[in-house]
Design a protein around this motif. Structure first.
Motif, PDB file in Angstrom:
ATOM      1  N   THR A 114      -8.239  -6.192 -10.068  1.00 34.60           N
ATOM      2  CA  THR A 114      -7.391  -5.466 -11.202  1.00 34.60           C
ATOM      3  C   THR A 114      -7.086  -6.428 -12.276  1.00 34.60           C
ATOM      4  OG1 THR A 114      -5.174  -5.800 -10.609  1.00 34.60           O
ATOM      5  CG2 THR A 114      -6.169  -3.840  -9.583  1.00 34.60           C
ATOM      6  N   ASP A 115      -7.086  -5.879 -13.460  1.00 42.66           N
ATOM      7  CA  ASP A 115      -6.683  -6.910 -14.637  1.00 42.66           C
ATOM      8  C   ASP A 115      -5.316  -6.804 -14.959  1.00 42.66           C
ATOM      9  OD1 ASP A 115      -9.315  -7.312 -15.213  1.00 42.66           O
ATOM     10  OD2 ASP A 115      -9.595  -5.630 -16.233  1.00 42.66           O
ATOM     11  N   GLY A 116      -4.388  -6.394 -14.340  1.00 43.97           N
ATOM     12  CA  GLY A 116      -3.057  -6.310 -14.255  1.00 43.97           C
ATOM     13  C   GLY A 116      -2.032  -6.938 -13.376  1.00 43.97           C
ATOM     14  N   GLU A 117      -0.815  -6.903 -13.564  1.00 42.99           N
ATOM     15  CA  GLU A 117       0.133  -7.568 -12.548  1.00 42.99           C
ATOM     16  C   GLU A 117       0.432  -6.655 -11.316  1.00 42.99           C
ATOM     17  OE1 GLU A 117       0.893  -6.204 -15.632  1.00 42.99           O
ATOM     18  OE2 GLU A 117       1.654  -7.776 -16.787  1.00 42.99           O
ATOM     19  N   ALA A 118       1.010  -7.391 -10.421  1.00 43.74           N
ATOM     20  CA  ALA A 118       1.128  -6.919  -9.070  1.00 43.74           C
ATOM     21  C   ALA A 118       2.631  -6.960  -8.652  1.00 43.74           C
ATOM     22  CB  ALA A 118       0.367  -7.498  -8.144  1.00 43.74           C
ATOM     23  N   VAL A 119       3.006  -6.240  -7.782  1.00 45.86           N
ATOM     24  CA  VAL A 119       4.437  -6.492  -6.981  1.00 45.86           C
ATOM     25  C   VAL A 119       4.273  -6.483  -5.506  1.00 45.86           C
ATOM     26  CG1 VAL A 119       6.715  -5.373  -6.923  1.00 45.86           C
ATOM     27  CG2 VAL A 119       5.452  -5.227  -8.833  1.00 45.86           C
ATOM     28  N   VAL A 120       4.929  -7.577  -5.117  1.00 46.95           N
ATOM     29  CA  VAL A 120       4.801  -7.807  -3.740  1.00 46.95           C
ATOM     30  C   VAL A 120       6.336  -7.552  -3.000  1.00 46.95           C
ATOM     31  CG1 VAL A 120       4.599  -9.351  -1.537  1.00 46.95           C
ATOM     32  CG2 VAL A 120       3.217  -9.226  -3.782  1.00 46.95           C
ATOM     33  N   THR A 121       6.528  -6.650  -2.158  1.00 48.54           N
ATOM     34  CA  THR A 121       7.528  -6.272  -1.553  1.00 48.54           C
ATOM     35  C   THR A 121       7.323  -6.593   0.077  1.00 48.54           C
ATOM     36  OG1 THR A 121       8.058  -4.463  -2.955  1.00 48.54           O
ATOM     37  CG2 THR A 121       9.502  -4.403  -0.978  1.00 48.54           C
ATOM     38  N   ALA A 122       8.392  -7.192   0.783  1.00 51.31           N
ATOM     39  CA  ALA A 122       8.469  -7.492   2.238  1.00 51.31           C
ATOM     40  C   ALA A 122       9.959  -7.057   2.668  1.00 51.31           C
ATOM     41  CB  ALA A 122       8.042  -8.926   2.433  1.00 51.31           C
ATOM     42  N   VAL A 123       9.928  -6.276   3.536  1.00 53.31           N
ATOM     43  CA  VAL A 123      10.852  -5.865   4.208  1.00 53.31           C
ATOM     44  C   VAL A 123      10.986  -6.097   5.709  1.00 53.31           C
ATOM     45  CG1 VAL A 123      12.646  -3.787   4.779  1.00 53.31           C
ATOM     46  CG2 VAL A 123      11.393  -3.976   2.297  1.00 53.31           C
ATOM     47  N   VAL A 124      11.814  -6.703   6.447  1.00 50.11           N
ATOM     48  CA  VAL A 124      12.316  -6.975   7.608  1.00 50.11           C
ATOM     49  C   VAL A 124      13.264  -5.740   8.251  1.00 50.11           C
ATOM     50  CG1 VAL A 124      13.098  -8.330   9.476  1.00 50.11           C
ATOM     51  CG2 VAL A 124      11.906  -9.400   7.551  1.00 50.11           C
ATOM     52  N   SER A 125      12.772  -5.231   9.328  1.00 47.50           N
ATOM     53  CA  SER A 125      13.774  -3.801   9.720  1.00 47.50           C
ATOM     54  C   SER A 125      13.795  -3.950  11.238  1.00 47.50           C
ATOM     55  CB  SER A 125      13.081  -2.864   9.344  1.00 47.50           C
ATOM     56  OG  SER A 125      14.003  -1.466   9.890  1.00 47.50           O
ATOM     57  N   GLY A 126      14.884  -4.724  11.913  1.00 49.21           N
ATOM     58  CA  GLY A 126      14.726  -4.932  13.350  1.00 49.21           C
ATOM     59  C   GLY A 126      13.704  -5.923  13.546  1.00 49.21           C
ATOM     60  N   ARG A 127      12.608  -5.666  14.551  1.00 46.19           N
ATOM     61  CA  ARG A 127      11.610  -6.254  14.728  1.00 46.19           C
ATOM     62  C   ARG A 127      10.383  -5.972  14.348  1.00 46.19           C
ATOM     63  NH1 ARG A 127      12.032  -8.717  19.909  1.00 46.19           N
ATOM     64  NH2 ARG A 127       9.779  -8.247  20.165  1.00 46.19           N
ATOM     65  N   ARG A 128      10.402  -5.376  12.923  1.00 52.99           N
ATOM     66  CA  ARG A 128       9.223  -5.053  12.266  1.00 52.99           C
ATOM     67  C   ARG A 128       9.325  -5.646  10.955  1.00 52.99           C
ATOM     68  NH1 ARG A 128       9.275   0.859  10.889  1.00 52.99           N
ATOM     69  NH2 ARG A 128       9.026   1.089  13.044  1.00 52.99           N
ATOM     70  N   LEU A 129       8.186  -5.891  10.374  1.00 54.94           N
ATOM     71  CA  LEU A 129       7.752  -6.336   8.958  1.00 54.94           C
ATOM     72  C   LEU A 129       6.964  -5.568   8.122  1.00 54.94           C
ATOM     73  CD1 LEU A 129       8.154  -8.607   6.544  1.00 54.94           C
ATOM     74  CD2 LEU A 129       5.904  -9.556   7.624  1.00 54.94           C
ATOM     75  N   ARG A 130       7.333  -5.121   6.961  1.00 57.79           N
ATOM     76  CA  ARG A 130       6.490  -4.054   6.228  1.00 57.79           C
ATOM     77  C   ARG A 130       6.265  -4.978   4.921  1.00 57.79           C
ATOM     78  NH1 ARG A 130       5.075   1.702   5.840  1.00 57.79           N
ATOM     79  NH2 ARG A 130       4.241   1.891   3.363  1.00 57.79           N
ATOM     80  N   VAL A 131       5.004  -5.190   4.602  1.00 60.81           N
ATOM     81  CA  VAL A 131       4.828  -5.876   3.284  1.00 60.81           C
ATOM     82  C   VAL A 131       3.874  -4.879   2.370  1.00 60.81           C
ATOM     83  CG1 VAL A 131       3.484  -7.921   2.374  1.00 60.81           C
ATOM     84  CG2 VAL A 131       4.659  -8.074   4.362  1.00 60.81           C
ATOM     85  N   GLU A 132       4.097  -4.705   1.305  1.00 62.07           N
ATOM     86  CA  GLU A 132       3.360  -3.750   0.429  1.00 62.07           C
ATOM     87  C   GLU A 132       3.028  -4.472  -0.837  1.00 62.07           C
ATOM     88  OE1 GLU A 132       4.689   0.133  -1.818  1.00 62.07           O
ATOM     89  OE2 GLU A 132       4.744   0.283   0.337  1.00 62.07           O
ATOM     90  N   VAL A 133       1.990  -4.394  -1.383  1.00 62.88           N
ATOM     91  CA  VAL A 133       1.554  -5.009  -2.405  1.00 62.88           C
ATOM     92  C   VAL A 133       0.868  -3.960  -3.542  1.00 62.88           C
ATOM     93  CG1 VAL A 133      -0.248  -6.557  -3.564  1.00 62.88           C
ATOM     94  CG2 VAL A 133       0.533  -7.164  -1.383  1.00 62.88           C
TER      95      VAL A 133
END
Length: 170
Positions: free
Chosen positions: A73-92
């Motif tokens: 893409t020609d634009g910016e990105a946002v990275v979010t990572a959340v730890v919840s108990g024994r789980r990691l979720r990463v979203e770009v």
């Protein structure tokens, strides 16, 4: 394309914030140096919460998704990572115009055939989503009015209590 003003305003207060259980980074367009910075911040977030191999997997998959967003893409990105108990979720999240990038608007994760895997394995690029599919416990793509988010989850962290995601058992 740049992020719209509303999106930037929503993120401005949370830019480059790391909390006990979450990481949020806004990355400038084509800023590939930021991939290493995000990887380092994710490693710090997971310190004491994930075995070294799980942390390395999270760093690899995050690097792949962020590099894809910045290169395709020609634009910016946002990275979010959340730890919840024994789980990691990463979203770009990227902010590409509709119809571009991974799967287009409304795309969901699809199963690639063995032929797709073999063909991709012979290319020198395009392996990022194959890695995500192979190594993540869950992954997918979510369309937004502007852009999309590609996410993955890893289970089996070492059990640090974190924020609960919707649907987590109490």
């Amino acid at each position: 394309m740049t992020m719209n003003r509303q999106t930037v305003a929503e993120l401005r207060g949370a830019r480059s914030r790391t909390g006990d259980d979450r990481l949020l980074r806004e990355v400038g367009a084509a800023d590939l140096r930021s991939v290493a910075e995000v990887r380092h911040a994710l490693r710090a977030l997971l310190d004491g919460r994930a075995e070294p191999d799980r942390s390395a997997t999270a760093e690899l998959l995050t690097s792949e998704l962020l590099a894809n967003a910045l290169v395709h893409t020609d634009g910016e990105a946002v990275v979010t990572a959340v730890v919840s108990g024994r789980r990691l979720r990463v979203e770009v999240r990227d902010f590409a115009e509709r119809g571009g990038g991974i799967g287009g608007v409304g795309a969901v994760a699809r199963s690639a055939s063995a032929a797709d895997d073999e063909e991709a394995g012979q290319r020198t690029s395009g392996r990022g989503l194959l890695l995500v599919r192979a190594l993540a416990d869950a992954w997918g793509v979510r369309a937004h009015d502007v852009g999309k988010s590609v996410w993955f989850e890893l289970e089996g962290l070492t059990g640090a209590e974190g924020l609960r995601l919707d649907g987590d058992a109490a």
